[in-house]
Design an enzyme around this catalytic site. Structure first.
Site, PDB file in Angstrom:
ATOM      1  N   GLU B  47       0.856  -1.194   0.000  1.00 34.12           N
ATOM      2  CA  GLU B  47       0.000   0.000   0.000  1.00 34.12           C
ATOM      3  C   GLU B  47       0.884   1.234   0.000  1.00 34.12           C
ATOM      4  O   GLU B  47       1.695   1.429   0.911  1.00 34.12           O
ATOM      5  CB  GLU B  47      -0.935   0.007   1.220  1.00 34.12           C
ATOM      6  CG  GLU B  47      -2.095  -0.973   1.050  1.00 34.12           C
ATOM      7  CD  GLU B  47      -3.154  -0.877   2.162  1.00 34.12           C
ATOM      8  OE1 GLU B  47      -4.112  -1.665   2.099  1.00 34.12           O
ATOM      9  OE2 GLU B  47      -3.024  -0.043   3.084  1.00 34.12           O
ATOM     10  N   GLU B  58      -5.474   9.486  10.150  1.00 32.92           N
ATOM     11  CA  GLU B  58      -4.131   9.061  10.510  1.00 32.92           C
ATOM     12  C   GLU B  58      -3.742   9.512  11.911  1.00 32.92           C
ATOM     13  O   GLU B  58      -3.995  10.645  12.299  1.00 32.92           O
ATOM     14  CB  GLU B  58      -3.160   9.680   9.501  1.00 32.92           C
ATOM     15  CG  GLU B  58      -2.497   8.721   8.559  1.00 32.92           C
ATOM     16  CD  GLU B  58      -3.446   7.918   7.686  1.00 32.92           C
ATOM     17  OE1 GLU B  58      -3.568   6.709   7.946  1.00 32.92           O
ATOM     18  OE2 GLU B  58      -4.024   8.468   6.744  1.00 32.92           O
TER      19      GLU B  58
END
Ligand SMILES: Cc1ncc(COP(=O)(O)O)c(C=O)c1O
Lengths: 429, 285
Positions: B47, B58
């Site tokens: 990824e 995040e």
């Protein structure tokens, strides 16, 4: 007005999957308690706004400004709401809603600290633990508000990412929410974010124009010709416009408008954005020295909604700028973006210097020291009064006590034609 | 729905180890060496994070990586160039936020909308997309573009995803599902949450590979999660920590790359070990 979360192409729910059930639950609570007054929610909200908040706020004729501009200028005095800004309308509504929903904890972001302060007050009033995220730079610009939040028992968490302003604080609050969503309600501070926030915050703030419309009947004997409000995320703006949006002067058949078949009057709506130091952008540095997303932004997706944004050509969000931290944001509410695209709201921008001129003008002529955010609306009036006619309502979204330090420093650093000599104080008060 | 063959093949013989790095962290060349090290360490799919200025899903580790990458000059155009130059032969999945996908067409002088981005991604050999701020409800235009260009669209299943929402998502998913191991943002943790086990049980009736991510940091954890029924292991923050350490200590790129390769190997081995440990009744779910 929409209830499906879309305003034309704007709005929607662009959030991490973990938040989707909470947003669904909130939407359900919004429909039941706010739109349908289940369990008397709206009655309790109105009662608390009156007893705790001090509503209704006056619609005051500004005699000296009226004379100066050859207009009938009226001030909607949200600065007199408890806490000193319109923010309490929304914060009290959402904290109360969180209680009805059985949530145990409140989180919020804040830019100028006005929303944080309002949320901290509402949380103390309704006995809910509360954490406020605030950019480090804003903490330094708005110290009195940090103290107020702490005095009301809230935990203030500094956010150091990026430039440490409102955009970063919103991102950080969303991260907290993603981890605590089952027990926690996120009291968002403006008409931004994923559905149902833009519609719900507008509805809580709409009390401003509900009162103003009624007060205008008494004082002006009808509708005003124009309504002016500053716009950051746009909550005072949408609140001040909401009950005038349908006064668009269009002919309506009685089928469209069950209230009668007379043509509606026409009320012009002006959203005044922060022009900062310039309306240009610096793509290379990723900086827009303004916060004028309605006037200059492009459609994109930020913080849960599709709306107008300050972004570079790849879609990276720009660092915005304004002399007032409450307007310093790269996005704007999706409904306002839609009302601008459909020509119902006129977006205008005034720069930092003109805002300061507005700040001093209102302070000197009416004895009201406005927030620097609000000062933008008066800067617009000072510069463009000749283009207006008849009666004008300006929303005084907040008072300027929180801004005294910045206002003195900024005034000293520039050449503001109507300012008193502040140099002796510029070193600190 | 089109299924990308490279991704299907990566899950065909046993569970997949799927590492994540932010592209351009801390700079273009080092980042290329790091991604290639992950492939040598045994990655089955990689990824690649395309840095966005507002990464709301995040935690601080990956936020900081994104800041380093943006400061190093990473842009969507440079990202695609990076992918073209990469010397790896595992399928690549791009993880980014919707605004960058939506605006890409405009940056090339066209109209906004997801098609131009997906077309370019397909052209450089990307096999799938993960978009953490795009729930299934808003995903139809991107789903269509991915179908047109043969990319998988991977959705994230959170501990809070169930019922009708889960069904709607499963109707739109392709490639694999990203099972979010715990509520919150990305970031390395040491425990394996029982939210993970419950999520795997909820998903058991769906015939799509289930890759678990958020907080996995050791081969041992990877083994336990695979033994519990996962078809893949996604690891980001634990690897980004190594890149961060390399960036702050200014040690040579090769040393950091070697450390990444060793960590990848530990995680890849853990993933395979977990499959061997799997009891027959776990296999049944
Ligand atoms: C007094 C005042 N006015 C206006 C604003 C701008 O917010 P909005 O555009 O949501 O009304 C703020 C924000 O902090 C504020 O404190």
């Amino acid at each position: 007005m929409s209830t499906d979360g879309k305003f034309g192409d704007y709005g929607g729910q662009y959030v991490p999957e973990a938040l989707m059930p909470a947003i669904g639950e909130l939407d359900d609570a919004y429909q039941r308690y706010v739109l349908n007054n289940e369990d008397g929610f709206m009655d309790e909200f109105r009662e608390r706004l009156a007893d705790f908040g001090g509503r209704p706020t006056p619609l005051q004729r500004a005699d000296r400004l009226s004379e100066r501009y050859d207009l009938d200028v009226y001030l909607k005095r949200e600065d007199l709401l408890h806490g000193g800004a319109h923010k309490l309308n929304n914060a009290l509504g959402q904290v109360l809603l969180a209680k009805y929903m059985g949530k145990e904890r409140i989180i919020a972001e804040t830019g100028a600290g006005q929303h944080g302060t309002a949320t901290a007050m509402a949380a103390a009033h309704l006995d809910m633990p509360c954490t406020i995220y605030m950019g480090e730079r804003d903490i330094n610009r708005q110290r009195p508000n940090v103290f107020r939040m702490k005095l009301n028992g809230s935990d203030v968490k500094p956010v150091t990412a990026g430039r440490g302003t409102l955009k970063e604080a919103i991102s950080e609050t969303m991260r907290d929410w993603a981890a605590t969503v089952e027990s926690t309600h996120y009291v968002i501070g403006s008409v931004v974010g994923p559905h149902p926030f833009p519609a719900m915050v507008r509805d809580f703030q709409a009390v401003i124009s509900e009162e103003a419309r009624r007060q205008a009947q008494e004082k002006i004997g009808g509708l005003p010709d124009s309504v002016i409000a500053c716009a950051g995320g746009g909550s005072n703006t949408m609140g001040t416009f909401a009950n005038f949006v349908d006064d668009d002067g269009a002919e309506r058949s009685s089928a469209d408008d069950p209230s009668g078949d007379e043509p509606r009057g026409r009320v012009d709506l002006y959203a005044v954005e922060a022009g900062g130091s310039s309306l240009a952008v610096d793509e290379e540095a990723g900086v827009a020295p303004n916060s004028a997303s309605l006037s200059t932004g492009e459609e994109g997706v930020l913080h849960g909604a599709r709306t107008k944004l300050l972004q570079d050509s790849f879609g990276q969000i720009m660092e915005s700028h304004s002399i007032s931290s409450g307007l310093d944001y790269a996005g704007v509410g999706p409904e306002l973006a839609h009302l601008v695209d459909t020509d119902r709201v006129t977006p205008v921008a005034v720069d930092d210097d003109v805002a300061l001129e507005g700040f001093h003008r209102l302070s000197q002529t009416e004895g009201i020291i406005p927030a620097l955010e609000t000062a933008h609306a008066f800067g617009y009036l000072e510069e463009h009064h000749a283009e207006l006619s008849g009666s004008v309502i300006v929303n005084v979204s907040g008072r300027g006590d929180k801004d005294l330090q910045s206002a003195i420093e900024e005034t000293d650093a520039r050449d503001v034609p109507n300012a008193p000599d502040m140099s002796m104080f510029a070193e600190g008060i | 729905m089109a299924e990308n063959e490279a991704i299907a093949a990566a899950f065909a013989d046993g569970p997949a180890f799927i590492p994540y790095l932010a592209v351009g962290d801390p700079d273009y060349e080092a980042s290329k060496a790091y991604v290639e090290a992950l492939a040598r360490g045994g990655a089955d799919i990689i990824e690649l994070g395309l840095p966005f200025s507002e990464p709301i899903a995040e935690g601080s580790t990956i936020q900081n990586a994104i800041v380093r990458a943006l400061e190093g000059g990473m842009t969507p155009s440079r990202f695609f160039e990076f992918v073209t130059e990469l010397d790896v032969d595992v399928p690549l999945v791009c993880m980014t936020y919707y605004n960058l996908i939506y605006q890409y067409g405009r940056s090339r002088g066209g109209a906004p909308g997801p098609d131009a981005f997906v077309e370019r991604a397909a052209e450089v050999g990307i096999s799938g997309l993960v978009v953490p701020d795009l729930p299934a409800e808003e995903a139809d235009p991107l789903r269509e573009a991915c179908d047109d260009h043969g990319l998988d669209l991977v959705f994230i299943v959170a501990p809070t995803t169930e019922g009708e929402r889960l069904e709607r998502m499963m109707e739109r998913v392709s490639g694999y599902v990203y099972v979010q191991a715990r509520l919150g943002t990305t970031g390395a943790k040491t425990d394996v949450s029982d939210q993970t086990t419950r999520s795997l049980q909820r998903l058991s009736e769906w015939d799509v590979p289930k890759a678990v991510g958020f907080g996995i940091s050791s081969g041992d954890q990877a083994a336990r999660i695979v033994a519990n029924g996962a078809d893949g292991i996604i690891v980001g923050s634990a690897l980004v920590d190594i890149v961060a350490e390399g960036a702050s200590s200014e040690r040579p790129v090769e040393e950091t790359a070697a450390e990444l390769e060793a960590k990848a190997r530990e995680l890849a081995e853990g993933t395979r070990e977990g499959a061997a440990r799997r009891s027959p009744d776990v296999d049944a779910i």
